[in-house]
Write a protein that holds these residues in place. Structure first.
Motif, PDB file in Angstrom:
ATOM      1  N   TYR A 230     -74.063 -32.107  76.445  1.00  0.00           N
ATOM      2  CA  TYR A 230     -73.979 -33.007  77.592  1.00  0.00           C
ATOM      3  C   TYR A 230     -74.681 -34.324  77.283  1.00  0.00           C
ATOM      4  O   TYR A 230     -74.259 -35.391  77.714  1.00  0.00           O
ATOM      5  CB  TYR A 230     -74.620 -32.334  78.815  1.00  0.00           C
ATOM      6  N   THR A 231     -75.753 -34.228  76.511  1.00  0.00           N
ATOM      7  CA  THR A 231     -76.547 -35.421  76.205  1.00  0.00           C
ATOM      8  C   THR A 231     -75.824 -36.391  75.278  1.00  0.00           C
ATOM      9  O   THR A 231     -76.301 -37.490  75.030  1.00  0.00           O
ATOM     10  CB  THR A 231     -77.888 -35.007  75.564  1.00  0.00           C
ATOM     11  N   GLU A 232     -74.665 -35.970  74.753  1.00  0.00           N
ATOM     12  CA  GLU A 232     -73.947 -36.844  73.811  1.00  0.00           C
ATOM     13  C   GLU A 232     -72.637 -37.352  74.389  1.00  0.00           C
ATOM     14  O   GLU A 232     -71.686 -37.623  73.647  1.00  0.00           O
ATOM     15  CB  GLU A 232     -73.639 -36.078  72.517  1.00  0.00           C
ATOM     16  N   LEU A 233     -72.545 -37.475  75.714  1.00  0.00           N
ATOM     17  CA  LEU A 233     -71.286 -37.945  76.315  1.00  0.00           C
ATOM     18  C   LEU A 233     -70.953 -39.350  75.813  1.00  0.00           C
ATOM     19  O   LEU A 233     -71.848 -40.172  75.634  1.00  0.00           O
ATOM     20  CB  LEU A 233     -71.406 -37.950  77.847  1.00  0.00           C
ATOM     21  N   PRO A 234     -69.676 -39.646  75.574  1.00  0.00           N
ATOM     22  CA  PRO A 234     -69.313 -40.938  74.985  1.00  0.00           C
ATOM     23  C   PRO A 234     -69.406 -42.082  76.005  1.00  0.00           C
ATOM     24  O   PRO A 234     -69.147 -41.863  77.182  1.00  0.00           O
ATOM     25  CB  PRO A 234     -67.850 -40.723  74.569  1.00  0.00           C
ATOM     26  N   PRO A 235     -69.780 -43.282  75.544  1.00  0.00           N
ATOM     27  CA  PRO A 235     -69.787 -44.436  76.453  1.00  0.00           C
ATOM     28  C   PRO A 235     -68.366 -44.773  76.893  1.00  0.00           C
ATOM     29  O   PRO A 235     -67.432 -44.672  76.105  1.00  0.00           O
ATOM     30  CB  PRO A 235     -70.357 -45.567  75.591  1.00  0.00           C
ATOM     31  N   LEU A 236     -68.230 -45.165  78.159  1.00  0.00           N
ATOM     32  CA  LEU A 236     -66.914 -45.523  78.698  1.00  0.00           C
ATOM     33  C   LEU A 236     -67.005 -46.866  79.408  1.00  0.00           C
ATOM     34  O   LEU A 236     -68.073 -47.232  79.887  1.00  0.00           O
ATOM     35  CB  LEU A 236     -66.456 -44.469  79.716  1.00  0.00           C
ATOM     36  N   GLY A 237     -65.882 -47.533  79.510  1.00  0.00           N
ATOM     37  CA  GLY A 237     -65.871 -48.790  80.251  1.00  0.00           C
ATOM     38  C   GLY A 237     -64.706 -49.644  79.799  1.00  0.00           C
ATOM     39  O   GLY A 237     -63.832 -49.185  79.061  1.00  0.00           O
ATOM     40  N   LYS A 238     -64.720 -50.899  80.234  1.00  0.00           N
ATOM     41  CA  LYS A 238     -63.647 -51.824  79.881  1.00  0.00           C
ATOM     42  C   LYS A 238     -63.607 -51.978  78.358  1.00  0.00           C
ATOM     43  O   LYS A 238     -64.654 -52.102  77.728  1.00  0.00           O
ATOM     44  CB  LYS A 238     -63.939 -53.174  80.536  1.00  0.00           C
ATOM     45  N   GLY A 239     -62.422 -51.960  77.790  1.00  0.00           N
ATOM     46  CA  GLY A 239     -62.318 -52.122  76.338  1.00  0.00           C
ATOM     47  C   GLY A 239     -62.250 -50.796  75.598  1.00  0.00           C
ATOM     48  O   GLY A 239     -62.038 -50.771  74.395  1.00  0.00           O
TER      49      GLY A 239
END
Ligand code: SF4
Length: 461
Positions: A230-239
């Motif tokens: 859980y501590t390694e969830l990927p960054p998400l967002g625009k782009g």
């Protein structure tokens, strides 16, 4: 059967057998190593889990039931206090990085405010609490994973374009210095330009087969949702580009697009060599890469499948529908030379599955086979009547109908096995056919005994 030009969609009564979506805890707790799943429900849910998950219940799994009592239902007990007590015990005994509450039919009906209580307890206990409503009222089987992943997208860190750019420049700076010694600088640069997150829970062995398939096309997978921890969830967002690996993740896809502003790559799913190739090609086209070596790779796999294809070619199949993987598997089997009469499916998101549906149509045209009818929310009783008329060689069905159909001379394959087997990517195409051909091979061996029809009813007919 009539040959149709386009795919036809029908919708029936929804009177069908499937697993309850809370069963997703079975594979998700194994995938997310530092998680704990708490199913908030009744004894009915407990009985189901205990029976469906078989021997895993003896292995101290990281899931448990919070069983509601009379006092909970009549609101004499305080939900927050009760859940707080249980979560504290989980924290003390297992110390997970996240607790995932699975809402059930009961919590829906008594309107337990899990989403309201969660954040309060999260603060008190100092441990993230995610709420997913994976109940049998709204969803079927694999959609349970969809609700959990959709809830988890909100916990992924924000992707920072600026920071990423700075890091990239730094790497490039180093790259320039090292250019003389590094052979693949341009490849590295290309590969760093795309941020690709794949969503869908796969065993890590399968995930580690798909990553290099994309790396071969100079596309690096930046992360997976869910990650191993859980501590390694990927960054998400625009782009950030996202691409699904399973057909039942439409809510997650929508949440990723609408709430996290990611760009969705709508591709067929990597099931079967044809699907895997189309999946990679679509991702390549989005990142402006010219796919290389894919055709040869696909052909190589088809050659390796020859023995199985010999068994299935010309055979007919009927999907009763209970796990949402049906379209992709049917498409692959049509490509193997099978005739699909009907594809039952619990829920059909035509937008999320658009690429898969168009590949299905193209495959039917290419193989010159009739288009199957797609039946959303099937009615098992009607399906039985249709099967009685069509007499398919194989029915993909749940355990409830498997033995009765076998007794009436129709070979069956238990559909749930497709959910737990490794079926994604080039190398696992063999496993799908291994499952499909098993009943056919068995009956070739036993056919000479002449005991194909053991039901009094069928004999009378
Ligand atoms: S269908 Fe509802 S009551 Fe039955 S096991 Fe699933 S969540 Fe529990």
């Amino acid at each position: 059967m009539k040959t149709l030009e386009t795919l036809t969609f029908e919708c029936e009564t929804g009177n069908y057998h499937t697993f309850c979506p809370i069963s997703c805890v079975a594979w998700l707790y194994q995938k997310i190593e530092d998680s704990f799943f708490l199913v908030v429900g009744t004894k009915t849910c407990g009985y189901f889990l205990q029976n469906a998950l078989g021997v895993t219940i003896f292995a101290e799994p990281r899931y448990a039931m919070a069983e509601s009592e009379e006092g909970d239902i009549s609101a004499q007990l305080n939900d927050q206090e009760e859940l707080g007590r249980i979560c504290l015990q989980i924290k003390r005994d297992r110390n997970p990085s996240v607790i995932i509450w699975i809402g059930t039919c009961t919590t829906e009906i008594i309107k337990m405010d899990l989403e309201g209580i969660g954040p309060k307890l999260e603060k008190d206990l100092g441990i993230p609490i995610i709420v997913a409503r994976a109940n049998g009222l709204d969803y079927a089987f694999t959609q349970g994973e969809d609700t959990v992943l959709a809830a988890m997208t909100h916990r992924c860190p924000e992707y920072n374009v600026l920071k990423h750019k700075q890091e990239k420049d730094l790497v490039r700076g180093l790259g320039v210095n090292l250019a003389k010694t590094t052979v693949s600088y341009s490849n590295k640069q290309e590969s760093d330009d795309c941020i690709l997150v794949l969503f869908g829970s796969l065993p890590s062995t399968v995930a580690s087969q798909l990553n290099p398939e994309l790396e071969r096309q100079s596309i690096r997978v930046s992360g997976w949702l869910p990650s191993q921890r859980y501590t390694e969830l990927p960054p998400l967002g625009k782009g950030v580009y996202v691409c699904g690996i399973n057909p039942f993740l439409s809510r997650t896809a929508t949440t990723l697009m609408r709430r996290r502003k990611c760009q969705l790559i709508g591709a067929p799913f990597p099931i079967g060599p044809d699907g895997t190739r189309a999946w990679i090609e679509k991702i390549c086209s989005v990142f402006n890469r010219k796919p290389h070596g894919l055709e040869e790779r696909e052909n190589q796999i088809w050659i390796g499948l020859k023995d199985y294809i010999g068994i299935v070619t010309g055979r007919s199949i009927f999907f009763m529908g209970d796990n949402l993987l049906e379209i992709s598997i049917a498409r692959f089997l049509i490509r193997c030379g099978m005739i699909v009469y009907e594809i039952g499916i619990p829920y059909m998101d035509k937008r999320y599955q658009a690429a898969e549906l168009s590949l299905l149509r193209d495959t039917c045209i290419k193989m010159n086979t009739p288009m199957p009818r797609i039946v959303e929310k099937p009615d098992n009783y009607n399906q039985m009547q249709r099967m009685h008329e069509l007499k398919p060689d194989l029915a993909i069905t749940g355990m409830a109908h498997a033995n009765p159909l076998e007794a009436r001379g129709i070979d069956t394959k238990w559909s749930v096995e497709f959910t737990f087997a490794q079926i994604h990517g080039f190398t696992n195409a063999r496993d799908v056919l291994e499952l499909v051909t098993r009943p056919l091979r068995r009956n070739t061996d036993l056919g000479c005994l002449g005991w194909n029809n053991l039901s009094k009813q069928a004999i009378a007919i």
